[in-house]
Design an enzyme around this catalytic site. Structure first.
Site, mmCIF file in Angstrom:
data_model
loop_
_atom_site.group_PDB
_atom_site.id
_atom_site.type_symbol
_atom_site.label_atom_id
_atom_site.label_comp_id
_atom_site.label_asym_id
_atom_site.label_seq_id
_atom_site.Cartn_x
_atom_site.Cartn_y
_atom_site.Cartn_z
ATOM 1 N N SER A 170 0.810 -1.224 0.000
ATOM 2 C CA SER A 170 0.000 0.000 0.000
ATOM 3 C C SER A 170 0.838 1.267 0.000
ATOM 4 C CB SER A 170 -0.937 0.018 1.218
ATOM 5 O OG SER A 170 -0.194 0.069 2.415
ATOM 6 N N LYS A 213 -7.720 2.930 7.965
ATOM 7 C CA LYS A 213 -6.809 3.985 7.519
ATOM 8 C C LYS A 213 -7.469 5.361 7.611
ATOM 9 C CE LYS A 213 -4.213 0.960 4.401
ATOM 10 N NZ LYS A 213 -3.897 0.636 2.992
#
Length: 263
Positions: A170, A213
């Site tokens: 990511s 997140k």
């Protein structure tokens, strides 16, 4: 005797601010087990104070926490790139939930061939860094990078808190943005973070852990988040209260990322 020294809800209450303080500074998990343990520890301290005839807070406030629970064992990162070129805020998923992740890139004297990586990175993140560097080299002119500079400088990428292992697919666009920022001298705009992987063709790929997140981003003071257009559906599934106050940029290419992120 035990009944005489028991505490009821009317004896001790937790303020919302105190509960938030316990969550932020004394727990490090996605569940509530540690929160329950910390609250129980506070109540035991208050019971002991009552038994001893000492004063104890009738309403637990943030300023009481250190005296009741000790020094904060958890330190949450707050957004802050300080306007320095080469520093980018990424978003990561961990077993304890979401976290922000600072990625730093600096130029060092060399022949433009060396890529140094530090910060206890796993194999996936090392591959992301290699792809990011090669992509920037191949498209230097498109990013407005001086070709001569790339021949005279090597690149060093560092992810702070080296004692903590870091890995996962990511950080590709974050590393690319850090490299471009360092080579162009353009810092990242204030309060911008990102998450997403990339291909060697510059396509931005979707990633997981979006809800966690986002919560980490809000906690850290981030205002704008860049992610893959394929993650739009994940945002639409999240409760409005979690995304309130955030601006999302859904992208398909790395060039969109740098256009949005760099000042």
């Amino acid at each position: 005797m035990l009944r005489e020294f028991s505490l009821t809800e009317s004896d001790v209450k937790f303020s919302v601010a105190a509960l938030n303080g316990i969550i932020d500074n004394y727990t490090a998990e996605s569940g509530v087990r540690q929160l329950q343990k910390r609250m129980a520890a506070v109540m035991r301290k208050c019971v002991l104070a009552k038994v001893s005839g000492r004063e104890f807070p009738r309403e637990v406030l943030p300023e009481h926490l250190r005296g009741l629970l000790g020094v904060e064992p958890v330190s949450r990162d707050k957004y802050g790139t300080d306007g320095i070129a080469g520093v980018v805020t990424g978003l990561a998923w961990t077993a304890a939930g979401g976290e922000i992740l600072f990625i730093e890139a600096v130029l060092t004297p060399g022949k433009g061939e060396q890529l140094s990586l530090t910060g206890n990175l796993g194999d996936v993140m090392k591959e992301s860094a290699a792809i990011a560097r090669r992509y920037v080299q191949a498209h230097a002119a498109d990013f407005g990078i001086d070709a001569q500079l790339m021949k005279e400088r090597d690149i060093h990428i560092h992810v702070p808190e080296g004692a903590i292992p870091k890995d996962g697919p990511s950080a590709g666009i974050t590393m690319t943005t850090a490299i471009v920022s360092a080579l162009t001298g353009r810092p990242v705009r204030e309060h911008v973070a990102m998450t997403g992987e990339m291909t060697l063709r510059g396509k931005v790929l979707p990633v997981g852990g979006i809800k966690e997140k986002i919560l980490a981003a809000k906690r850290a003071g981030v205002k704008e988040i860049i992610m893959s257009a394929d993650n739009r559906k994940n945002i639409e599934e999240i409760k409005a209260e979690y995304v309130d106050g955030l601006k999302f940029h859904f992208v398909t290419s790395v060039h969109e990322v740098t256009d949005i992120a760099l000042a």
